[in-house]
Design a protein around this motif. Structure first.
Motif, PDB file in Angstrom:
ATOM      1  N   SER A   1      66.243 -45.870  37.910  1.00 29.63           N
ATOM      2  CA  SER A   1      67.069 -45.927  36.771  1.00 29.63           C
ATOM      3  C   SER A   1      66.862 -47.270  36.417  1.00 29.63           C
ATOM      4  CB  SER A   1      68.447 -45.668  37.329  1.00 29.63           C
ATOM      5  OG  SER A   1      68.949 -46.457  38.225  1.00 29.63           O
ATOM      6  N   GLN A   2      66.453 -48.531  37.297  1.00 30.53           N
ATOM      7  CA  GLN A   2      66.306 -49.561  36.831  1.00 30.53           C
ATOM      8  C   GLN A   2      64.831 -50.316  36.460  1.00 30.53           C
ATOM      9  OE1 GLN A   2      68.159 -52.023  39.880  1.00 30.53           O
ATOM     10  NE2 GLN A   2      69.804 -50.868  40.024  1.00 30.53           N
ATOM     11  N   TRP A   3      63.905 -49.402  36.190  1.00 28.27           N
ATOM     12  CA  TRP A   3      62.568 -49.729  35.982  1.00 28.27           C
ATOM     13  C   TRP A   3      62.549 -49.989  34.530  1.00 28.27           C
ATOM     14  CZ3 TRP A   3      59.061 -45.319  38.277  1.00 28.27           C
ATOM     15  CH2 TRP A   3      58.997 -45.105  39.487  1.00 28.27           C
ATOM     16  N   PRO A   4      61.800 -50.971  34.175  1.00 28.28           N
ATOM     17  CA  PRO A   4      61.655 -51.424  32.811  1.00 28.28           C
ATOM     18  C   PRO A   4      61.204 -50.465  31.908  1.00 28.28           C
ATOM     19  CG  PRO A   4      60.755 -53.256  34.155  1.00 28.28           C
ATOM     20  CD  PRO A   4      60.987 -51.815  34.848  1.00 28.28           C
ATOM     21  N   GLU A   5      61.523 -49.890  30.845  1.00 30.24           N
ATOM     22  CA  GLU A   5      61.218 -48.941  29.941  1.00 30.24           C
ATOM     23  C   GLU A   5      61.173 -49.058  28.642  1.00 30.24           C
ATOM     24  OE1 GLU A   5      63.491 -44.953  29.286  1.00 30.24           O
ATOM     25  OE2 GLU A   5      62.936 -45.002  31.180  1.00 30.24           O
TER      26      GLU A   5
ATOM     27  N   GLU B   1      51.435 -56.739  41.805  1.00 30.88           N
ATOM     28  CA  GLU B   1      50.792 -55.952  40.804  1.00 30.88           C
ATOM     29  C   GLU B   1      51.790 -54.535  40.718  1.00 30.88           C
ATOM     30  OE1 GLU B   1      46.965 -54.926  40.961  1.00 30.88           O
ATOM     31  OE2 GLU B   1      46.052 -56.732  41.180  1.00 30.88           O
ATOM     32  N   HIS B   2      51.904 -53.928  39.509  1.00 30.28           N
ATOM     33  CA  HIS B   2      52.593 -52.714  39.507  1.00 30.28           C
ATOM     34  C   HIS B   2      51.851 -51.525  38.595  1.00 30.28           C
ATOM     35  CE1 HIS B   2      56.062 -55.245  40.825  1.00 30.28           C
ATOM     36  NE2 HIS B   2      55.693 -56.323  39.645  1.00 30.28           N
ATOM     37  N   THR B   3      52.282 -50.456  38.692  1.00 29.22           N
ATOM     38  CA  THR B   3      51.907 -49.467  37.730  1.00 29.22           C
ATOM     39  C   THR B   3      52.542 -49.302  36.571  1.00 29.22           C
ATOM     40  OG1 THR B   3      50.710 -48.208  39.526  1.00 29.22           O
ATOM     41  CG2 THR B   3      50.836 -47.168  37.760  1.00 29.22           C
ATOM     42  N   ALA B   4      51.968 -49.221  35.344  1.00 27.49           N
ATOM     43  CA  ALA B   4      52.748 -49.041  34.114  1.00 27.49           C
ATOM     44  C   ALA B   4      52.269 -47.546  33.539  1.00 27.49           C
ATOM     45  CB  ALA B   4      52.567 -49.989  32.995  1.00 27.49           C
ATOM     46  N   GLN B   5      53.108 -46.745  33.396  1.00 23.97           N
ATOM     47  CA  GLN B   5      52.546 -45.315  32.755  1.00 23.97           C
ATOM     48  C   GLN B   5      53.180 -45.070  31.418  1.00 23.97           C
ATOM     49  OE1 GLN B   5      53.793 -43.176  36.499  1.00 23.97           O
ATOM     50  NE2 GLN B   5      51.817 -43.270  36.995  1.00 23.97           N
ATOM     51  N   VAL B   6      52.272 -44.178  30.732  1.00 19.61           N
ATOM     52  CA  VAL B   6      52.931 -43.618  29.440  1.00 19.61           C
ATOM     53  C   VAL B   6      52.744 -42.180  29.550  1.00 19.61           C
ATOM     54  CG1 VAL B   6      52.489 -43.522  27.027  1.00 19.61           C
ATOM     55  CG2 VAL B   6      52.041 -45.629  28.176  1.00 19.61           C
TER      56      VAL B   6
ATOM     57  N   ASP C   1      60.797 -35.369  26.345  1.00 17.12           N
ATOM     58  CA  ASP C   1      61.587 -34.641  25.252  1.00 17.12           C
ATOM     59  C   ASP C   1      61.133 -34.978  24.111  1.00 17.12           C
ATOM     60  OD1 ASP C   1      63.562 -33.965  27.272  1.00 17.12           O
ATOM     61  OD2 ASP C   1      64.364 -35.874  27.375  1.00 17.12           O
ATOM     62  N   GLY C   2      59.976 -34.883  23.692  1.00 16.15           N
ATOM     63  CA  GLY C   2      59.129 -35.416  22.431  1.00 16.15           C
ATOM     64  C   GLY C   2      58.814 -36.551  22.038  1.00 16.15           C
ATOM     65  N   ARG C   3      59.158 -37.628  23.073  1.00 13.69           N
ATOM     66  CA  ARG C   3      58.955 -39.100  22.726  1.00 13.69           C
ATOM     67  C   ARG C   3      57.971 -39.511  23.724  1.00 13.69           C
ATOM     68  NH1 ARG C   3      63.152 -41.683  19.897  1.00 13.69           N
ATOM     69  NH2 ARG C   3      64.863 -40.219  19.186  1.00 13.69           N
ATOM     70  N   TRP C   4      57.120 -40.392  23.321  1.00 12.14           N
ATOM     71  CA  TRP C   4      56.395 -41.111  24.355  1.00 12.14           C
ATOM     72  C   TRP C   4      56.964 -42.277  24.924  1.00 12.14           C
ATOM     73  CZ3 TRP C   4      51.810 -39.519  26.173  1.00 12.14           C
ATOM     74  CH2 TRP C   4      51.140 -38.505  25.518  1.00 12.14           C
ATOM     75  N   CYS C   5      57.147 -42.401  26.359  1.00 12.81           N
ATOM     76  CA  CYS C   5      57.860 -43.254  26.923  1.00 12.81           C
ATOM     77  C   CYS C   5      57.010 -44.333  27.895  1.00 12.81           C
ATOM     78  CB  CYS C   5      58.845 -42.919  27.753  1.00 12.81           C
ATOM     79  SG  CYS C   5      59.898 -43.905  28.769  1.00 12.81           S
ATOM     80  N   LEU C   6      57.045 -45.592  27.911  1.00 11.49           N
ATOM     81  CA  LEU C   6      56.409 -46.234  28.826  1.00 11.49           C
ATOM     82  C   LEU C   6      57.135 -46.785  29.745  1.00 11.49           C
ATOM     83  CD1 LEU C   6      53.453 -49.034  27.861  1.00 11.49           C
ATOM     84  CD2 LEU C   6      55.766 -49.668  29.146  1.00 11.49           C
ATOM     85  N   TYR C   7      56.955 -46.858  31.085  1.00 10.48           N
ATOM     86  CA  TYR C   7      57.772 -47.773  31.789  1.00 10.48           C
ATOM     87  C   TYR C   7      56.686 -48.065  32.991  1.00 10.48           C
ATOM     88  CZ  TYR C   7      56.366 -42.998  34.249  1.00 10.48           C
ATOM     89  OH  TYR C   7      55.773 -42.009  34.653  1.00 10.48           O
ATOM     90  N   VAL C   8      57.568 -49.207  33.800  1.00 10.19           N
ATOM     91  CA  VAL C   8      56.758 -49.715  34.853  1.00 10.19           C
ATOM     92  C   VAL C   8      57.446 -49.543  36.301  1.00 10.19           C
ATOM     93  CG1 VAL C   8      56.273 -52.102  35.964  1.00 10.19           C
ATOM     94  CG2 VAL C   8      56.217 -51.973  33.179  1.00 10.19           C
ATOM     95  N   ALA C   9      56.628 -48.913  37.160  1.00  6.21           N
ATOM     96  CA  ALA C   9      57.073 -48.385  38.244  1.00  6.21           C
ATOM     97  C   ALA C   9      57.208 -49.769  39.090  1.00  6.21           C
ATOM     98  CB  ALA C   9      56.084 -47.568  38.925  1.00  6.21           C
TER      99      ALA C   9
END
Length: 95
Positions: free
Chosen positions: A27-31, A3-8, A12-20
């Protein structure tokens, strides 16, 4: 099954989703970037972005929102929002 934690969050004025991914450089996390805008991406867009990145919600997982100060310990600081949800790899293996 890992299991991983995804965050939004907004950056810089943009919503970003990434998986820790623990043990993997940030720098290699899916984004995924949703593009410019102040409006929070709706759940269907967030879910689609996770699927595109190769992840799905764990059973019963729901988005949880947290607010935090841009400057810690300063209650006059602008507030930022962060959403988190537990996810797993689509293939069920470690990512």
């Amino acid at each position: 099954m890992s299991e991983h934690t995804a965050q939004v969050s907004i950056r810089d004025g943009r919503w970003c989703l990434y998986v820790a991914l623990m043990g993997v450089p940030v720098s290699q996390w899916p984004e995924h970037s949703f593009g410019p805008g102040a409006v929070v991406p709706p759940p269907a867009e967030r879910s689609g972005a996770l699927t595109d990145l190769g992840f799905v919600f764990t059973d019963g997982a729901e988005w949880e929102w947290t607010e935090y100060s841009e400057t810690p310990d300063d209650d006059t600081s602008p507030v930022r929002l962060l959403a988190s949800v537990q996810v797993r790899s689509l293939d069920g293996g470690a990512s």
